[in-house]
Design an enzyme around this catalytic site. Structure first.
Site, short mmCIF file in Angstrom:
data_model
loop_
_atom_site.label_atom_id
_atom_site.label_comp_id
_atom_site.label_asym_id
_atom_site.label_seq_id
_atom_site.Cartn_x
_atom_site.Cartn_y
_atom_site.Cartn_z
N SER A 64 -11.88 -1.11 6.73
CA SER A 64 -10.96 -2.11 6.17
C SER A 64 -9.86 -1.40 5.38
O SER A 64 -9.59 -1.72 4.22
CB SER A 64 -11.70 -3.12 5.29
OG SER A 64 -10.96 -4.32 5.18
N SER A 89 -9.29 -9.69 4.22
CA SER A 89 -9.08 -8.65 5.24
C SER A 89 -9.33 -9.10 6.67
O SER A 89 -9.12 -8.30 7.59
CB SER A 89 -9.94 -7.42 4.93
OG SER A 89 -9.35 -6.66 3.89
N LYS A 99 -6.61 -8.47 9.15
CA LYS A 99 -6.49 -7.27 9.98
C LYS A 99 -6.83 -7.55 11.44
O LYS A 99 -6.45 -6.78 12.32
CB LYS A 99 -7.40 -6.16 9.43
CG LYS A 99 -6.99 -5.63 8.06
CD LYS A 99 -7.92 -4.52 7.61
CE LYS A 99 -7.49 -3.93 6.27
NZ LYS A 99 -7.76 -4.81 5.13
#
Length: 457
Positions: free
Chosen positions: A291, A113, A116
């Site tokens: 997230s 993640s 991101k």
């Protein structure tokens, strides 16, 4: 109120009653034994209330900078932890941009993640911070209402005044009320998902993650990010999110939800109703702190639309990398298939991730400065709220380290900033693949060392 709330209230009331009883018994005993006067029994006056002077205190430009040799020596023990598996990283001085430590920083690794970070940076570089997404209802023919998805994944079917997953979410009930006020008699509800194109699941995604609650098939309209239990953190996601949204509108209009269909193409006609999403900055905060994979994919498609690319996985990936390339951020070695990092096929380098952090924390790219405020705080917020609290070294970093986390099977990653004990701000990107059983805590121990290493000499 939840049952746990009632229990907490009960404890408070019972505790207060017990305390009052103890005070009364003690006072009575004292009166009998010593016959104290009322003045002697008087309670001491309360101290003056505490005062606070909150302020943003800038770090000093003259704070000592860790030396590469000092930093390497301080990190030697934590970097040797076998639970880190294959490990790469880079650490940079935020003020000068000087690289202070690196290991395999140009090697593409599975980012999870921390991908991101790229999506958030591209959004800040490309989109208006107040941008909102619009969900409309149009009538292409008499008696037909088409729910037209505009990419807002925060839309909710919750009744007015009932909690939704996303704060300030638009509601199906508002659309239904606007339709009723329009005077149009609706007999059929359809759904238009044509804003998005391509497959609804990215390469490298596991369909089991839908039931696991990590993702929903990406369609241009859904309810509460596709959650089937809107306010539960344990909720699985729907496999038919757009159809669910259409059915919710049908129910709100007192129509048969089983007759709702998804149109094969775009709908045009008289607009009957429209609602808007929260602004971009609020959605970015949700994405980074929780997230949120669905939110990341939606925002990636916004970047794609702004850069005249298809709102698809491929279009979003190309648009995000293009926005970063245009800003002068090195994306060499990047190979991404989604905007969330959920794909096991994604690859990024520590150089790219730390380059974004350095640009955000430094002075060269003011447009990226809000990215720093979007990062979870160690021991304090988001996906770091329960980390850096269980060891002396970790607690030393709590509140001073901010980072985007990433976790997949065998993968643990961090990209962010930390203020060391001398007051110097460092940026970092750390990627651990094929990690051992304590890989995440090993990664946290490495990052926490940056706070307390005392390696400026």
């Amino acid at each position: 109120m939840r049952p746990s709330g009632w229990r907490r209230s009960t404890y408070i009331v019972v505790g207060a009653s017990v305390l009052l009883l103890v005070v009364v018994v003690v006072a009575a005993a004292a009166l009998v034994a010593g016959r104290q006067t009322s003045e002697q029994l008087a309670v001491e006056p309360a101290p003056p209330p505490a005062t606070a002077a909150p302020a943003v205190v800038p770090v000093s430009d003259s704070a000592d900078t860790p030396t590469p040799d000092g930093l390497a020596a301080a990190l030697r023990g934590v970097v040797a932890d076998p639970n880190l598996g294959r490990f790469t990283g880079r650490i940079t001085d935020a003020l000068t941009g000087q690289e202070l430590w690196a290991q395999g920083a140009g090697l593409p690794m599975q980012p999870a993640s921390t991908n991101k970070v790229l999506t958030a940076a591209a959004a800040l570089l490309t989109l208006d911070r107040d941008a909102r997404l619009t969900t409309r209802v149009v009538s292409p023919s008499p008696g037909v209402a088409v729910l037209v998805g505009g990419g807002d994944q925060t839309l909710s079917a919750a009744p007015a005044k009932q909690d939704t997953w996303y704060r300030d979410a638009a509601r199906i009930s508002d659309l239904a009320e606007q339709i009723r006020r329009s005077g149009v008699a609706v007999k059929t509800v359809q759904v238009d998902v044509s804003a998005y194109s391509g497959p609804t699941m990215a390469p490298g995604w596991d369909p089991l993650d839908i039931d696991g609650g990590d993702i929903a098939p990406m369609e241009a309209v859904m309810l509460d990010g596709g959650r089937t239990q809107p306010v539960s953190v344990e909720s699985r996601r729907s496999r038919t999110p757009a159809l669910d949204a259409g059915r919710a509108l049908a129910v709100a209009l007192r129509l048969d939800p089983a007759k709702v269909t998804v149109r094969p193409g775009a709908a045009r006609g008289k607009e009957l109703a429209a609602v808007q999403s929260p602004p971009l900055m609020q959605r970015l905060r949700d994405m980074m702190n929780a997230s949120d994979n669905v939110m990341a994919e939606s925002i990636g498609r916004e970047v794609a639309a702004a850069r005249n690319r298809p709102q698809s996985f491929d279009g979003a990936s190309r648009a995000v990398l293009g926005a970063l390339d245009d800003a002068g951020i090195d994306t060499a070695g990047a190979r991404i298939f989604d905007s969330s990092g959920l794909s096991v096929d994604d690859r990024l380098t520590a150089e790219t991730l730390d380059g974004i952090m350095q640009a955000a924390a430094g002075e060269s790219m003011p447009a990226l400065r809000p990215l720093v405020d979007l990062l979870p705080i160690a021991g304090g917020s988001g996906t770091l709220s329960n980390r850096y609290l269980d060891t002396d070294g970790g607690r030393a970093a709590a509140g001073y380290l901010r980072a985007k986390t990433g976790s997949l099977t065998g993968t643990n990653t961090l990209a962010g900033i930390v203020t060391d004990e001398s007051g110097r701000v460092l940026t970092f990107a750390l990627l651990s693949n094929d990690a051992g059983p304590t890989g995440r805590t090993s990664l946290d121990a490495f990052a926490a060392t940056l706070r307390s290493c005392g390696c400026s000499s």
